[in-house]
Every structure is written in C-alpha cells, then in structure tokens.
Design a protein around this motif. Structure first.
Motif, PDB file in Angstrom:
ATOM      1  N   GLU A 170       7.927  -3.999   7.120  1.00  0.00           N
ATOM      2  CA  GLU A 170       7.253  -3.098   8.060  1.00  0.00           C
ATOM      3  C   GLU A 170       5.743  -3.150   7.864  1.00  0.00           C
ATOM      4  O   GLU A 170       4.980  -3.079   8.810  1.00  0.00           O
ATOM      5  N   GLN A 171       5.341  -3.246   6.625  1.00  0.00           N
ATOM      6  CA  GLN A 171       3.911  -3.218   6.343  1.00  0.00           C
ATOM      7  C   GLN A 171       3.261  -4.588   6.526  1.00  0.00           C
ATOM      8  O   GLN A 171       2.057  -4.687   6.672  1.00  0.00           O
ATOM      9  N   ASN A 172       4.069  -5.645   6.519  1.00  0.00           N
ATOM     10  CA  ASN A 172       3.499  -6.993   6.536  1.00  0.00           C
ATOM     11  C   ASN A 172       4.192  -7.904   7.543  1.00  0.00           C
ATOM     12  O   ASN A 172       5.081  -8.677   7.179  1.00  0.00           O
ATOM     13  N   ASN A 173       3.758  -7.820   8.782  1.00  0.00           N
ATOM     14  CA  ASN A 173       4.311  -8.721   9.793  1.00  0.00           C
ATOM     15  C   ASN A 173       3.327  -8.885  10.939  1.00  0.00           C
ATOM     16  O   ASN A 173       2.375  -8.106  11.073  1.00  0.00           O
ATOM     17  N   ASP A 174       3.529  -9.922  11.737  1.00  0.00           N
ATOM     18  CA  ASP A 174       2.750 -10.082  12.963  1.00  0.00           C
ATOM     19  C   ASP A 174       3.672 -10.645  14.044  1.00  0.00           C
ATOM     20  O   ASP A 174       4.881 -10.673  13.869  1.00  0.00           O
ATOM     21  N   GLU A 175       3.087 -11.092  15.178  1.00  0.00           N
ATOM     22  CA  GLU A 175       3.911 -11.569  16.304  1.00  0.00           C
ATOM     23  C   GLU A 175       4.804 -12.732  15.888  1.00  0.00           C
ATOM     24  O   GLU A 175       5.871 -12.930  16.455  1.00  0.00           O
ATOM     25  N   LYS A 176       4.347 -13.506  14.924  1.00  0.00           N
ATOM     26  CA  LYS A 176       5.095 -14.694  14.565  1.00  0.00           C
ATOM     27  C   LYS A 176       6.227 -14.424  13.588  1.00  0.00           C
ATOM     28  O   LYS A 176       7.160 -15.209  13.472  1.00  0.00           O
ATOM     29  N   GLY A 177       6.112 -13.335  12.842  1.00  0.00           N
ATOM     30  CA  GLY A 177       7.179 -13.066  11.885  1.00  0.00           C
ATOM     31  C   GLY A 177       6.713 -12.258  10.683  1.00  0.00           C
ATOM     32  O   GLY A 177       5.761 -11.488  10.751  1.00  0.00           O
ATOM     33  N   LYS A 224       0.863  -1.177   0.000  1.00  0.00           N
ATOM     34  CA  LYS A 224       0.000   0.000   0.000  1.00  0.00           C
ATOM     35  C   LYS A 224       0.905   1.234   0.000  1.00  0.00           C
ATOM     36  O   LYS A 224       1.880   1.283   0.739  1.00  0.00           O
ATOM     37  N   TYR A 225       0.553   2.203  -0.824  1.00  0.00           N
ATOM     38  CA  TYR A 225       1.433   3.364  -0.927  1.00  0.00           C
ATOM     39  C   TYR A 225       0.648   4.612  -1.295  1.00  0.00           C
ATOM     40  O   TYR A 225      -0.534   4.554  -1.637  1.00  0.00           O
ATOM     41  N   ALA A 250       3.304   2.797   6.414  1.00  0.00           N
ATOM     42  CA  ALA A 250       3.662   1.964   7.565  1.00  0.00           C
ATOM     43  C   ALA A 250       3.720   2.864   8.788  1.00  0.00           C
ATOM     44  O   ALA A 250       4.238   3.972   8.727  1.00  0.00           O
ATOM     45  N   SER A 251       3.192   2.357   9.881  1.00  0.00           N
ATOM     46  CA  SER A 251       3.103   3.190  11.079  1.00  0.00           C
ATOM     47  C   SER A 251       4.485   3.578  11.603  1.00  0.00           C
ATOM     48  O   SER A 251       4.635   4.571  12.306  1.00  0.00           O
ATOM     49  N   SER A 252       5.492   2.797  11.259  1.00  0.00           N
ATOM     50  CA  SER A 252       6.835   3.096  11.738  1.00  0.00           C
ATOM     51  C   SER A 252       7.589   4.033  10.792  1.00  0.00           C
ATOM     52  O   SER A 252       8.745   4.342  11.028  1.00  0.00           O
ATOM     53  N   ARG A 281       1.645   7.773   8.287  1.00  0.00           N
ATOM     54  CA  ARG A 281       3.098   7.680   8.201  1.00  0.00           C
ATOM     55  C   ARG A 281       3.521   6.822   7.019  1.00  0.00           C
ATOM     56  O   ARG A 281       2.816   5.903   6.617  1.00  0.00           O
ATOM     57  N   GLY A 282       4.648   7.161   6.463  1.00  0.00           N
ATOM     58  CA  GLY A 282       5.104   6.415   5.307  1.00  0.00           C
ATOM     59  C   GLY A 282       6.620   6.306   5.248  1.00  0.00           C
ATOM     60  O   GLY A 282       7.328   7.022   5.943  1.00  0.00           O
TER      61      GLY A 282
END
Length: 412
Positions: A303-310, A191-192, A214-216, A253-254
């Motif tokens: 950054e845009q695609n992760n969760d607790e597992k990885g 997403k951009y 990405a929020s970061s 944020r981006g």
RNA sequence: CGGGAUGUAGCGCAGCUUGGUCAGCGCGCAGCGUUCGGGACGCUGAGGUCGGCGGUUCGAAUCCGCCCAUCCCGACCA
C-alpha cells in the motif's frame, strides 16, 4: 534463480474482486491466490516476501532476548472455559470437534495457551522474567474479511508474551518491545507512527499501536507536529489541538500492523498462573502481550510502495533484489554476459532472478515492474557493445550505464 | 448481521430490458509463420454444467422463487 523455472503466473488484469492496490498487485504479481473469503495461499514470490518479514521480526525479537516457540494451533475448549472466553469470544472463533466430540478452537490468539504453559512450569520469582514469541497462523472468523491480506480470516501473526514478578519488570520489557517494533518497521523500509491506543477486548492498562502510513489505511491517526504526540482518532477525541502541548494537530491515515499491551494480571488471575515471591507469598504473574500482523505488514508495505506499473518493494522485503533482463535470448553473447552478471551478483550474495524467458522485452520489463524488484539489470546489445549493462532503479525508473566491475558497488 | 452490488472460458467483459443462429468479444493458452529495447502481428485451434436447485414456457444465460459464493459500505479486530 531462473525466471523460466519459477512459478510466477502474473496477471495482466486484476481480478474484479480486488479493490485496493495491495490486493490487486499481490494477486497480479503472483504473490498470493484466494482460496475463500479472507483466506489466501502464498505462491513462491509471496512466500519469499513473507520469509523476509518473518526473519526481520525474528532477529529483532531475539535481540531483546525473546525466545521463539511454537504453540499448537488446535486449542482445547477447556482452556478457554477457564478464562471465560469460550463464551465471550463468540462466533469470531473458529470451532471444531474431534471424532469423540471434544471441542477445539483454531487459535485466534494464544493468551490462554501460553498462560497455561507458564502456569504449569513456573513456580518461583527466580523463574521470572522471560518473554516468548512465535510466528504462526491465526484464525479469526471475522465479521467482514476485507481487502485481501489486510483483514483475513486466516493470517500470520507474530505474537509475544512476557511474564514478570512486578510491573517494573513489565515496563522494561514493554519498552524493549516498543523499541524492537520500531526497528522492525524501519528495517522493513516503511514509514510509520506509533500511537496511544485503546486496549479493547484483550484487556489491560497500557497499549500502543504501530501504524504504517498509507492513504488507504482504515485508521485515522492524529498527531502533533510540535511535541510528537500521536494517537488513534478515537483516543484523541475531536479536539483540534494537541492534548499534551495544545499545539495544532494533523491527521493522516494508517494501517495498524502492531499492537503491544500491558496485560497485568488479567489472564494469570483467571487461570491461576502464580509464582512465589521472596517472602513466600503466592502472587499472580504480571504479563504483557505483543502482536504484529505479518501478512498485514506485507500488504501495508505494498500500500505504501506502488505506482501505476506495480509494486515497488522496499529492498529488505523484495523477493529478489535484482532481476536480470536479457533482451535477446537468441544472442549468444548477451546470454554469456547475462550468465556472467548472474554469477557476479550471486557471488556477492545479492538475491537475483534471471529472466531467461523467450519473451519480448516489453513483457519482461512489465513483469519486473509489476513484481517490483528494486533493481533491473538490463542486458542489451547497445550497452553490451561497450562492455556495460544498464542498471534500472524500479522506484524512479532511472537508468544508468555501468561497467560490470562496478555493478556490485551500485547495488550495495 | 443490516444496506448495496455481482456471479457467462484461466483473467477482464458483452449478451438479460424486448425469451427462439446468444453461447460471443478482448487478453491469456496450443500449433505454424513473420517479428524481437516497453505487455507484437497473421493464420489455425483447444477451452464454457451461462454459480446451484426448482418453477413458468413448445422453448430459459434471459422471466419467477429459494439457496450458495464473492465484493463494497456499517458495527469488531493484527
């Protein structure tokens, strides 16, 4: 490809130096390793991801008629003296001398070099326009390297340069580039937003940034829900309303992964890159330049695609699309089935890694989740007794039982 | 470069205040055995210039000085 033969030293815990998700996960998932501050090596899985990004970039560049080249990284100081940037660039440029004390830079960018190349080889308006690009390593001795791949001192960039007789021609290529950039980010599954931007030190009149949301992200983007206007926060000032349609704006944020510029004649004038027009007059070549941070794009994707597992790789970037998880390596039947599935998927052109390690199931699940393959095909005795396998989608952890002959269909 | 912090085994950490069995723990690694659908368990074992140099002291991981490296915040950038 068999997991047991592949070099994948995953980490259970993230090194303490890593702060943000992409840095931690790329390290843990055995994609990269640090060599020095802002300097990273790529392991086999990471290299595969990079190759995916590069290939998408390459195809979209080629599609708009841009031609791939490869300029040298080592650049003689004389070129930079010509443009005046040997001084102006300052300590951010990595410099070194050869055995005869001739000075060189490790290229932080290639405007000087490309302009020189074109200056030496273009004479007439008939030679224009054209666009050249390359994908390669850049060096910038950043004041503060940060966040792993996000801001490195050595990084991979796609840089393109276009050359024109007039601004109409430049405008056209600029537009093509903008379109190609959008396609690239879309094909990467991200997403951009693209925003108006400040052209900064590189110079020139018009410029546009491509931001992966990405929020970061380090950059604040302000955008208008009504007319679609979007801009970097510095451009939009502090106003609460859209400067174009005065609708209400939102911020997000981006991560800036691409930047395109209309340079005009800044470098061609400085370096004497001219052409002869129809009337026989000598004029400076009109230029544009267009960059994509390839390694940064890779980090932004995480950054845009992760969760607790990885990591959860977008399919087009994943080092492999499917991992086959054979749950009991002692079982001949299951091994046979796994071999069959591997062959099936490979024949269908689906990149597959077969986790054949003598490990407990939990270890295999955890590694597959961490590395982020979009699909896991789990081969265990329950499903196998019905002649089926389990297909797990990484993004939502959903599992479905499927027949072998339907497997391809589910993944395609 | 300014501000903050950290550096002890491959990774994560304790120990430092109150110098002297403080060189340890978890994970990982090697061997053996038991396990085997979500990072198993037991036993045995390998692995460390305690970031570096210098100083104080009978004695320094611990105190002091300098240096190096790494990370975070700020000014620059794909």
């Amino acid at each position: 490809m068999k997991f047991s033969n592949y070099f994948i030293p995953t980490l259970k815990e993230a090194p303490s130096e890593a702060e943000i998700a992409s840095h931690k996960l790329l390290l843990r998932a055995a994609m990269i390793r640090k060599e020095a501050a802002g300097v990273y090596s790529f392991l086999p899985l990471g290299k595969r991801v990079l190759a995916k990004v590069e290939q998408i970039v390459r195809e979209e560049m080629d599609r708009i008629g841009s031609q791939e080249i490869l300029l040298s990284i080592l650049q003689p100081s004389s070129l930079w003296e010509k443009s005046g940037r040997w001084q102006a660039y300052g300590p951010e440029m990595m410099r070194l001398s050869d055995r005869s004390d001739r000075e060189f830079a490790l290229g932080p960018t290639h405007e000087e070099m490309i302009t020189e190349l074109v200056r030496n080889n273009v004479r007439s308006y008939r030679d224009l326009p054209f666009t050249l690009y390359q994908i390669g390593t850049k060096f910038r001795d950043e004041i503060r390297p940060r966040f792993g791949l996000m801001r490195g001192r050595e990084f991979i960039m796609k840089d393109a340069y276009s050359f024109h007789a007039d601004t109409d021609s430049l405008n056209k290529t600029y537009k093509d580039m903008s379109g190609a950039y959008g396609k690239i980010v879309e094909r990467c599954g991200l997403k951009y937003r693209h925003v108006e931007a400040d052209s900064g030190l590189i110079g020139g009149e018009v410029s546009e940034e491509f931001m992966v949301l990405a929020s970061s992200g380090e950059d604040m983007i302000i955008f208008c829900g009504a007319c679609g206007y979007a801009a970097n926060i510095e451009q939009a000032k502090e106003g609460d309303n859209c400067p174009r349609c005065s609708g209400s704006t939102e911020t997000t944020r981006g991560i800036e992964i691409g930047h395109i510029f209309q340079l005009g004649t800044k470098y061609s004038e400085a370096m004497g890159a001219t052409y002869i027009d129809k009337g026989g007059k000598s004029l400076p070549i009109v230029m544009g330049c267009y960059g994509i941070g390839v390694t940064r794009l890779m980090a932004a994707a995480v950054e845009q695609n992760n969760d607790e597992k990885g990591i959860i790789w977008p399919r087009n970037l994943s080092p492999f699309v499917v991992s086959i998880i054979q749950l009991d390596m002692e079982s001949k039947e299951l091994t046979k089935m796994a071999d069959k599935v591997y062959e099936l998927l490979s024949k269908a052109g689906i990149e597959t890694i077969y986790d054949d390690r003598q490990e407990r199931p939990g270890v295999k699940f955890a590694d597959s989740d961490l590395i982020g393959f979009p699909y896991q095909v789990v081969i265990g005795k329950k499903a196998a007794s019905q002649g089926k396998v389990e297909l797990k989608t990484r993004a939502n952890q959903k599992v479905e039982l499927v027949n072998l002959d339907e497997l391809i269909k589910h993944i395609s």
